[in-house]
Write an enzyme that holds these catalytic residues in place. Structure first.
Site, PDB file in Angstrom:
ATOM      1  N   GLU A   1     105.438  39.479  51.080  1.00 21.09           N
ATOM      2  CA  GLU A   1     106.425  38.412  51.246  1.00 21.09           C
ATOM      3  C   GLU A   1     107.803  39.022  51.512  1.00 21.09           C
ATOM      4  O   GLU A   1     108.535  38.591  52.403  1.00 21.09           O
ATOM      5  CB  GLU A   1     106.472  37.527  49.991  1.00 21.09           C
ATOM      6  CG  GLU A   1     105.202  36.721  49.736  1.00 21.09           C
ATOM      7  CD  GLU A   1     104.085  37.490  49.053  1.00 21.09           C
ATOM      8  OE1 GLU A   1     104.273  38.709  48.778  1.00 21.09           O
ATOM      9  OE2 GLU A   1     103.019  36.899  48.780  1.00 21.09           O
TER      10      GLU A   1
ATOM     11  N   ASP B   1      93.294  27.426  50.353  1.00 17.77           N
ATOM     12  CA  ASP B   1      92.726  26.939  49.087  1.00 17.77           C
ATOM     13  C   ASP B   1      93.791  26.549  48.054  1.00 17.77           C
ATOM     14  O   ASP B   1      93.465  26.265  46.903  1.00 17.77           O
ATOM     15  CB  ASP B   1      91.756  27.978  48.493  1.00 17.77           C
ATOM     16  CG  ASP B   1      92.403  29.337  48.273  1.00 17.77           C
ATOM     17  OD1 ASP B   1      93.520  29.570  48.785  1.00 17.77           O
ATOM     18  OD2 ASP B   1      91.788  30.176  47.589  1.00 17.77           O
TER      19      ASP B   1
HETATM   20  C1  UGA Z   1      97.056  35.532  47.411  1.00 21.01           C
HETATM   21  C2  UGA Z   1      98.218  34.812  48.102  1.00 21.01           C
HETATM   22  O1  UGA Z   1      98.173  33.410  47.802  1.00 21.01           O
HETATM   23  C3  UGA Z   1      98.093  34.986  49.619  1.00 21.01           C
HETATM   24  O2  UGA Z   1      99.127  34.283  50.253  1.00 21.01           O
HETATM   25  C4  UGA Z   1      98.128  36.462  49.943  1.00 21.01           C
HETATM   26  O3  UGA Z   1      97.912  36.658  51.315  1.00 21.01           O
HETATM   27  C5  UGA Z   1      97.007  37.137  49.200  1.00 21.01           C
HETATM   28  O4  UGA Z   1      97.079  36.898  47.782  1.00 21.01           O
HETATM   29  C6  UGA Z   1      97.017  38.632  49.445  1.00 21.01           C
HETATM   30  O5  UGA Z   1      98.012  39.156  49.893  1.00 21.01           O
HETATM   31  O6  UGA Z   1      95.999  39.264  49.203  1.00 21.01           O
HETATM   32  P1  UGA Z   1      94.510  34.792  47.220  1.00 21.01           P
HETATM   33  O7  UGA Z   1      94.360  33.399  46.744  1.00 21.01           O
HETATM   34  O8  UGA Z   1      94.303  35.900  46.249  1.00 21.01           O
HETATM   35  O9  UGA Z   1      95.917  34.949  47.931  1.00 21.01           O
HETATM   36  O10 UGA Z   1      93.590  35.096  48.479  1.00 21.01           O
HETATM   37  P2  UGA Z   1      92.848  34.124  49.469  1.00 21.01           P
HETATM   38  O11 UGA Z   1      93.207  32.697  49.283  1.00 21.01           O
HETATM   39  O12 UGA Z   1      91.410  34.478  49.416  1.00 21.01           O
HETATM   40  O13 UGA Z   1      93.402  34.625  50.868  1.00 21.01           O
HETATM   41  C7  UGA Z   1      94.694  34.270  51.357  1.00 21.01           C
HETATM   42  C8  UGA Z   1      94.540  33.589  52.728  1.00 21.01           C
HETATM   43  O14 UGA Z   1      93.988  34.512  53.655  1.00 21.01           O
HETATM   44  C9  UGA Z   1      93.594  32.376  52.694  1.00 21.01           C
HETATM   45  O15 UGA Z   1      94.101  31.352  53.515  1.00 21.01           O
HETATM   46  C10 UGA Z   1      92.292  32.928  53.224  1.00 21.01           C
HETATM   47  O16 UGA Z   1      91.510  31.973  53.913  1.00 21.01           O
HETATM   48  C11 UGA Z   1      92.751  34.038  54.171  1.00 21.01           C
HETATM   49  N1  UGA Z   1      91.818  35.191  54.236  1.00 21.01           N
HETATM   50  C12 UGA Z   1      91.271  35.716  53.122  1.00 21.01           C
HETATM   51  C13 UGA Z   1      91.505  35.735  55.465  1.00 21.01           C
HETATM   52  O17 UGA Z   1      91.996  35.261  56.512  1.00 21.01           O
HETATM   53  N2  UGA Z   1      90.633  36.796  55.520  1.00 21.01           N
HETATM   54  C14 UGA Z   1      90.060  37.321  54.410  1.00 21.01           C
HETATM   55  O18 UGA Z   1      89.248  38.276  54.518  1.00 21.01           O
HETATM   56  C15 UGA Z   1      90.391  36.771  53.186  1.00 21.01           C
HETATM   57 MN    MN Z   2      94.239  31.595  47.889  1.00 22.94          MN
END
Ligand code: UGA
Ligand code: MN
Length: 251
Positions: free
Chosen positions: A197, A112
């Protein structure tokens, strides 16, 4: 060099919209291999169909985040890191498929985020680890490296600046050779908050070796945008009455 773009993804209402927008950015990037890793036990039909039609060169993988690492309802969003097992599976795939050498760079990107095409061309020639600032993250307009004469002198962040890599996942890329040459290095699923990270980068390079991109880290070329969850008030009402929207429409 090839760019290996590792993206975790999971099922939600906006998944296909987010993947569509991202893929149409990636279509503009030459020599890019998209490793899309679903957070699910098996590959879903939606993602399978989507990838087959998107036009980007890809590998499709899936691994479900173990139960104890999933954020429970009511837990704050930051409590557990997201997408960790998925990124590690992406690294494993690269190691298995490039045993005899690799010419590439690895970049971890959320599905996203928003990416300026310029950052892909700049990261392609990363020697060890390249870094650049990220917009709209960490409760700030931006966070990122502060550079002088082509080296990183410190990081602009208000939160735990002493971390080895106090930077969002979307703010660095790794030469793929480092990943092949250090077969045990991966993201630590148990890393303390904010140290995900750092858990991988600190084992591959020192701060002094970071290569600043994006015009000496003065330009924002990546934004940590987050897609809002759509409101389903009418859908929920219809569902209660037994008239939900045609489920055969893939959204
Ligand atoms: C932020 C950072 O941008 C991420 O790189 C990091 O992994 C994350 O925090 C974290 O450590 O929690 P954020 O925008 O808050 O991310 O979270 P999401 O975009 O919802 O999730 C990060 C990535 O993991 C996305 O590509 C999402 O599709 C994926 N994701 C999320 C999963 O594969 N499983 C989940 O249950 C939730
Ligand atoms: Mn995100």
């Amino acid at each position: 060099p090839t760019i290996f773009f590792i993206t975790p993804t999971y099922k939600r209402l906006t998944q296909k919209a987010d993947l569509t927008r991202l893929s149409q950015t990636l279509l503009h990037v030459p020599k890019l291999h998209w490793i899309l890793v679903e957070d699910s036990h098996e590959k879903t039909n939606l993602v399978q169909r989507f990838l087959a039609g998107c036009g980007v060169q890809f590998s499709h993988l899936a691994v479900r985040t173990p139960k104890q690492l999933i954020t429970k309802e009511g837990d704050p969003r930051w409590l557990k890191a997201r997408g960790v097992e998925q990124r590690n599976l992406g690294l494993k795939w690269i190691r298995q498929n490039y045993k005899d050498g690799i010419d590439g760079v690895i970049y971890f990107g959320d599905d996203d985020n928003t990416y300026d095409l310029k950052i892909f061309e700049q990261m392609r020639y990363t020697k060890k680890i390249s870094v650049w600032p990220v917009g709209l993250v960490g409760g700030l307009k931006w966070e990122g490296p502060i550079c002088k004469d082509g080296s990183v002198v410190k990081f602009y962040t208000l939160w735990k600046p002493q971390r080895p890599m106090p930077l969002d996942m979307a703010g660095f890329a790794i030469n793929a050779k480092l990943i092949i040459d250090n077969p045990d290095v991966e993201m630590d699923t148990m890393a303390a908050r904010g140290y995900l990270e750092s858990s991988i980068v600190s084992r591959l390079a020192t701060r002094g070796e970071f290569e600043p991109l994006a015009n000496n880290c003065k330009e924002i070329l990546v934004w940590h945008t987050q897609t809002a969850e759509p409101k389903m008030k009418q859908e929920d009402r219809l569902k209660q009455m037994g008239f939900e929207s045609d489920p055969s429409m893939e959204v």
